[in-house]
Structures are given as C-alpha cells and as structure tokens.
Write a protein that holds these residues in place. Sequence first.
Motif, PDB file in Angstrom:
ATOM      1  N   CYS A 198     -17.606   7.933 -10.579  1.00 21.26           N
ATOM      2  CA  CYS A 198     -17.509   6.798 -11.917  1.00 21.26           C
ATOM      3  C   CYS A 198     -17.184   7.365 -13.196  1.00 21.26           C
ATOM      4  CB  CYS A 198     -18.794   5.763 -12.106  1.00 21.26           C
ATOM      5  SG  CYS A 198     -20.301   6.930 -12.719  1.00 21.26           S
ATOM      6  N   LYS A 199     -17.186   8.976 -13.124  1.00 19.83           N
ATOM      7  CA  LYS A 199     -16.694   9.558 -14.276  1.00 19.83           C
ATOM      8  C   LYS A 199     -17.892  10.267 -15.373  1.00 19.83           C
ATOM      9  CE  LYS A 199     -11.929   8.641 -14.405  1.00 19.83           C
ATOM     10  NZ  LYS A 199     -10.692   7.946 -15.175  1.00 19.83           N
ATOM     11  N   HIS A 200     -19.208   9.520 -14.812  1.00 25.98           N
ATOM     12  CA  HIS A 200     -20.239   9.697 -15.736  1.00 25.98           C
ATOM     13  C   HIS A 200     -21.204  10.855 -15.108  1.00 25.98           C
ATOM     14  CE1 HIS A 200     -19.330   5.186 -16.854  1.00 25.98           C
ATOM     15  NE2 HIS A 200     -19.336   6.192 -17.979  1.00 25.98           N
ATOM     16  N   ASN A 201     -21.706  11.770 -15.793  1.00 24.04           N
ATOM     17  CA  ASN A 201     -22.611  12.709 -15.215  1.00 24.04           C
ATOM     18  C   ASN A 201     -23.856  12.475 -14.823  1.00 24.04           C
ATOM     19  OD1 ASN A 201     -24.362  13.395 -17.152  1.00 24.04           O
ATOM     20  ND2 ASN A 201     -22.853  13.845 -18.769  1.00 24.04           N
ATOM     21  N   HIS A 202     -24.382  13.558 -13.974  1.00 25.87           N
ATOM     22  CA  HIS A 202     -25.773  12.934 -13.273  1.00 25.87           C
ATOM     23  C   HIS A 202     -27.030  12.738 -14.383  1.00 25.87           C
ATOM     24  CE1 HIS A 202     -27.681  17.022 -14.362  1.00 25.87           C
ATOM     25  NE2 HIS A 202     -26.509  17.580 -14.443  1.00 25.87           N
ATOM     26  N   GLU A 203     -26.784  13.408 -15.407  1.00 22.71           N
ATOM     27  CA  GLU A 203     -27.685  13.013 -16.365  1.00 22.71           C
ATOM     28  C   GLU A 203     -27.670  11.295 -16.905  1.00 22.71           C
ATOM     29  OE1 GLU A 203     -27.868  15.876 -19.545  1.00 22.71           O
ATOM     30  OE2 GLU A 203     -28.537  17.300 -18.144  1.00 22.71           O
ATOM     31  N   GLU A 204     -26.522  10.706 -16.576  1.00 24.56           N
ATOM     32  CA  GLU A 204     -26.194   9.522 -17.074  1.00 24.56           C
ATOM     33  C   GLU A 204     -26.673   8.585 -15.844  1.00 24.56           C
ATOM     34  OE1 GLU A 204     -22.726   9.574 -20.386  1.00 24.56           O
ATOM     35  OE2 GLU A 204     -22.293  10.482 -18.298  1.00 24.56           O
ATOM     36  N   HIS A 205     -27.274   8.842 -14.884  1.00 19.31           N
ATOM     37  CA  HIS A 205     -27.689   8.274 -13.702  1.00 19.31           C
ATOM     38  C   HIS A 205     -29.144   8.381 -13.642  1.00 19.31           C
ATOM     39  CE1 HIS A 205     -23.393   8.591 -12.496  1.00 19.31           C
ATOM     40  NE2 HIS A 205     -23.666   7.933 -11.728  1.00 19.31           N
ATOM     41  N   ASN A 206     -29.746   7.085 -12.795  1.00 23.90           N
ATOM     42  CA  ASN A 206     -31.250   7.204 -12.732  1.00 23.90           C
ATOM     43  C   ASN A 206     -31.551   8.249 -11.551  1.00 23.90           C
ATOM     44  OD1 ASN A 206     -32.036   4.829 -14.199  1.00 23.90           O
ATOM     45  ND2 ASN A 206     -30.608   3.621 -13.058  1.00 23.90           N
ATOM     46  N   THR A 207     -32.965   8.583 -12.049  1.00 24.18           N
ATOM     47  CA  THR A 207     -33.423   9.798 -11.117  1.00 24.18           C
ATOM     48  C   THR A 207     -33.789   9.275  -9.985  1.00 24.18           C
ATOM     49  OG1 THR A 207     -35.486   9.578 -12.196  1.00 24.18           O
ATOM     50  CG2 THR A 207     -33.896  11.232 -13.224  1.00 24.18           C
ATOM     51  N   GLY A 208     -34.249   8.102  -9.605  1.00 22.93           N
ATOM     52  CA  GLY A 208     -34.667   7.491  -8.405  1.00 22.93           C
ATOM     53  C   GLY A 208     -33.696   6.731  -7.530  1.00 22.93           C
ATOM     54  N   GLY A 209     -34.145   6.343  -6.381  1.00 30.04           N
ATOM     55  CA  GLY A 209     -33.452   5.509  -5.520  1.00 30.04           C
ATOM     56  C   GLY A 209     -32.023   6.095  -5.242  1.00 30.04           C
ATOM     57  N   SER A 210     -31.330   5.209  -5.194  1.00 26.76           N
ATOM     58  CA  SER A 210     -29.603   5.604  -5.182  1.00 26.76           C
ATOM     59  C   SER A 210     -29.179   6.394  -6.341  1.00 26.76           C
ATOM     60  CB  SER A 210     -28.843   4.502  -4.540  1.00 26.76           C
ATOM     61  OG  SER A 210     -28.816   3.529  -5.539  1.00 26.76           O
ATOM     62  N   HIS A 211     -29.653   6.668  -7.336  1.00 27.21           N
ATOM     63  CA  HIS A 211     -29.319   7.279  -8.442  1.00 27.21           C
ATOM     64  C   HIS A 211     -27.878   6.334  -9.236  1.00 27.21           C
ATOM     65  CE1 HIS A 211     -31.385  10.588  -7.231  1.00 27.21           C
ATOM     66  NE2 HIS A 211     -31.035  10.753  -6.205  1.00 27.21           N
ATOM     67  N   SER A 212     -28.422   4.984  -9.412  1.00 25.95           N
ATOM     68  CA  SER A 212     -27.365   4.160 -10.038  1.00 25.95           C
ATOM     69  C   SER A 212     -27.118   4.587 -11.278  1.00 25.95           C
ATOM     70  CB  SER A 212     -27.785   2.794 -10.041  1.00 25.95           C
ATOM     71  OG  SER A 212     -29.134   2.562 -10.504  1.00 25.95           O
ATOM     72  N   CYS A 213     -25.931   4.368 -11.844  1.00 33.80           N
ATOM     73  CA  CYS A 213     -25.525   4.876 -13.076  1.00 33.80           C
ATOM     74  C   CYS A 213     -26.282   3.865 -14.221  1.00 33.80           C
ATOM     75  CB  CYS A 213     -24.094   4.493 -13.394  1.00 33.80           C
ATOM     76  SG  CYS A 213     -23.257   5.362 -14.823  1.00 33.80           S
ATOM     77  N   LYS A 214     -26.622   4.583 -15.329  1.00 37.99           N
ATOM     78  CA  LYS A 214     -27.218   3.923 -16.528  1.00 37.99           C
ATOM     79  C   LYS A 214     -26.331   3.532 -17.549  1.00 37.99           C
ATOM     80  CE  LYS A 214     -29.815   7.620 -17.228  1.00 37.99           C
ATOM     81  NZ  LYS A 214     -31.086   8.218 -17.866  1.00 37.99           N
ATOM     82  N   VAL A 215     -25.231   4.011 -17.628  1.00 39.25           N
ATOM     83  CA  VAL A 215     -24.004   3.572 -18.800  1.00 39.25           C
ATOM     84  C   VAL A 215     -23.686   2.159 -18.629  1.00 39.25           C
ATOM     85  CG1 VAL A 215     -21.734   4.034 -19.500  1.00 39.25           C
ATOM     86  CG2 VAL A 215     -23.194   5.917 -18.507  1.00 39.25           C
ATOM     87  N   GLY A 216     -24.142   1.546 -19.941  1.00 38.30           N
ATOM     88  CA  GLY A 216     -23.560   0.161 -19.963  1.00 38.30           C
ATOM     89  C   GLY A 216     -22.152  -0.179 -19.422  1.00 38.30           C
ATOM     90  N   GLY A 217     -22.036  -1.206 -18.716  1.00 35.32           N
ATOM     91  CA  GLY A 217     -20.857  -1.831 -18.203  1.00 35.32           C
ATOM     92  C   GLY A 217     -20.350  -1.267 -17.060  1.00 35.32           C
ATOM     93  N   CYS A 218     -21.092   0.047 -16.550  1.00 31.24           N
ATOM     94  CA  CYS A 218     -20.677   0.713 -15.251  1.00 31.24           C
ATOM     95  C   CYS A 218     -21.287  -0.069 -14.202  1.00 31.24           C
ATOM     96  CB  CYS A 218     -21.002   2.357 -15.250  1.00 31.24           C
ATOM     97  SG  CYS A 218     -20.442   3.035 -13.932  1.00 31.24           S
ATOM     98  N   THR A 219     -20.361  -0.422 -13.206  1.00 28.51           N
ATOM     99  CA  THR A 219     -21.072  -0.895 -11.722  1.00 28.51           C
ATOM    100  C   THR A 219     -21.293   0.103 -10.790  1.00 28.51           C
ATOM    101  OG1 THR A 219     -18.661  -1.063 -10.970  1.00 28.51           O
ATOM    102  CG2 THR A 219     -19.457  -3.221 -12.425  1.00 28.51           C
ATOM    103  N   CYS A 220     -21.120   1.423 -11.018  1.00 32.59           N
ATOM    104  CA  CYS A 220     -21.745   2.464 -10.152  1.00 32.59           C
ATOM    105  C   CYS A 220     -23.140   2.138  -9.540  1.00 32.59           C
ATOM    106  CB  CYS A 220     -21.754   3.843 -10.657  1.00 32.59           C
ATOM    107  SG  CYS A 220     -22.112   5.048  -9.668  1.00 32.59           S
ATOM    108  N   GLN A 221     -23.067   2.026  -8.363  1.00 34.08           N
ATOM    109  CA  GLN A 221     -24.560   1.840  -7.652  1.00 34.08           C
ATOM    110  C   GLN A 221     -25.163   3.039  -6.992  1.00 34.08           C
ATOM    111  OE1 GLN A 221     -26.466  -1.109  -7.918  1.00 34.08           O
ATOM    112  NE2 GLN A 221     -24.820  -1.718  -9.327  1.00 34.08           N
ATOM    113  N   SER A 222     -24.514   4.121  -7.070  1.00 37.66           N
ATOM    114  CA  SER A 222     -25.069   5.291  -6.529  1.00 37.66           C
ATOM    115  C   SER A 222     -24.296   6.468  -6.936  1.00 37.66           C
ATOM    116  CB  SER A 222     -25.056   5.235  -4.806  1.00 37.66           C
ATOM    117  OG  SER A 222     -23.810   5.359  -4.383  1.00 37.66           O
ATOM    118  N   PHE A 223     -24.825   7.499  -7.111  1.00 34.93           N
ATOM    119  CA  PHE A 223     -24.067   8.888  -7.265  1.00 34.93           C
ATOM    120  C   PHE A 223     -23.493   9.195  -6.237  1.00 34.93           C
ATOM    121  CE2 PHE A 223     -23.565  13.348  -8.362  1.00 34.93           C
ATOM    122  CZ  PHE A 223     -23.363  13.418  -9.589  1.00 34.93           C
ATOM    123  N   ASP A 224     -22.261   9.272  -6.261  1.00 38.94           N
ATOM    124  CA  ASP A 224     -21.094   9.785  -5.435  1.00 38.94           C
ATOM    125  C   ASP A 224     -20.245  10.894  -6.087  1.00 38.94           C
ATOM    126  OD1 ASP A 224     -21.795   7.970  -3.299  1.00 38.94           O
ATOM    127  OD2 ASP A 224     -20.557   6.489  -4.211  1.00 38.94           O
TER     128      ASP A 224
END
Length: 317
Positions: A198-224
Amino acid sequence: MSSGQGSGKQKAKKASFAPQAAGHESNQIVPRNKADNRSGASQAVVPYQPSQAQQQNTMLVPKGYTVKPIVPAKKAELVSVAKAMHREEFGTRVKELFDPEKEAALDALQTGIYIGWRCPEYNWDCIRVGVKSKCFCGHLLAEHGRFTGTSVRVPCAVAGCQCRAYAFIPSRPEDVGEFWLRKRRNFDPSTWRAKCRCKHNHEEHNTGGSHSCKVGGCTCQSFDSNFLCAACDKHWEQHQTFFETEAYRKEAGLPYGEAYLPFAEMPKLRNAVLSGNEEDDSAYQAITSGTGSYSRLGPSSSSARPALPPNRNPKGI
C-alpha cells in the motif's frame, strides 16, 4: 561454421553498395559505360552479392574474421564478481555488511539463546537476529521484555507501544537486496523503512492482528511486503522469528555453536566477516579456543538465562 563468398564480381564505376544481410537479394542498378548511356541503352539489373565478406549464421563479417559465440556461465561466481568490483575494499565491505549478524551470532554463543528469522520450513536462518535488530513496531529487541531460548511472545517494553510479540523486520535496504540505494546522493540509511504494497511503511501499520494500515483513507487490511528477503526471495509475512536454545537447534538439525557464524562453511568469507581480512583467522581461532574478546563465556546449552536487555519490569516472557 560455414562461410561463403560471392562468385561473380561486378565492377561499377561511381556506384556504391550498401551491405545486405545474408539470405536477402538486392537488385542494384549498375550504370553501363558512357557509350551505352549515350546510345540510350537500358541499365542492367543484377543481383548484389558481397565479394569480400563471409556469411556466418546470417551475419556478415570481414573476410578472415572469426566469430566467437558468447556462452553464459552455467554457475555465476558471485564472490569473484564482488571481489573484482570492490578489490582491496572487499574484506571491509563484507565485514560492514554482516556486522549485525556477526554480533547476533556472538551473542548467541555467549548466552546460549539463538534468535533467527526464517521461513518455518527452512533448516537455516535467513537473518541472525540480535538485540539491535528492529521489530515490526519500530523498536529494537533491546527495548522489549526479557526473553529466553524458549520464549514465544516477547512484548515491547516501550511505554505506549501496543506490540505484544517481537517480530523481526528488515531495517536496512541491503536486507532486501536494495544495495544500490546507498549509492544515491544524500541517501540516509536511518530513514529507510520496510514498506507494504500500500506504499506505507511498517511503522504506519498496527502492531497486532493482521497489521492493518493506520494511514487515513488507506483500505489496506494487512501488511503485504513490497520486498523480498535477500536470502530466500520470499515475502516478510512468510517468515517468523524464533527464540531457541542450543540444545533445541542441535536436535532440530539447525546450525549452532561456531557453525552459526556467517559463512561458517566458507573460511575466507567467514574471516572477512569477523576481521575484515580473508587471510586473518585469529578472531575465529579465539572463538573456537575460548580466549580473547570472542571467548565463549555464556551458559551451557540447557540454560534459559535471559539475554540482553538488562532487567526491567517486563510484561512477560
């Protein structure tokens, strides 16, 4: 390799010919003598054939020239190529590149606690993890709770961090094969972060679960991960971080002891990692003999004494 030469030589004054590829016939207009031209005679049309050239596999080459085919090497000698590129700096570059893993290996020898990042099906580690290695949450292993060789979940000890289990993530472009980045002008390695598709780095994702993205407007549900491991060409999410004792690794057929050192099976590269000099094995000798700064001072393989970081109020082991 066969070669051929045109048999009929056509002489033409004030006429020039462009070479044609073999197998193609070109109709060239050759002017007759002046008398013929004055008499109004028609021009003769004759096929062009190269007279001073050889035809080799549809390629025209000068007579007497030998074509040597280029055959790719069946096995690329990467070490030889690297030496040719870096020359006298080769040992220094190797040491710099593998310093983090060397320190992690020496820590493992001293504590009996091995931390490796690998795909579960592998019997070797893609990266040796040390206390200065970064977690997905953005904090170092040294900033997490105390751990042993049997730890499964090592939570972060930094106030406010929601990380419940240490998960190694590459923190250098070299770890994912992006060696060229350091050659860029004004590139700052400390700012590099592993990124998701999704072009956002790992620190911009949640640390738990599937590591969904925290950036507003991003629909990324997991860190791929948008990168591959430099050691196995697989994605970050296909790897796991393992905390193991020496006894377990011995039973599981995983490298342990001196065999856990980077390039343990290649003495010259191993020496370069330890000392920066392929011919200097003094550091390795100190490790195997248990003397000097590389001495193996740690507990026995059955010990579960926590390694670094120093004792703090851990959330758990």
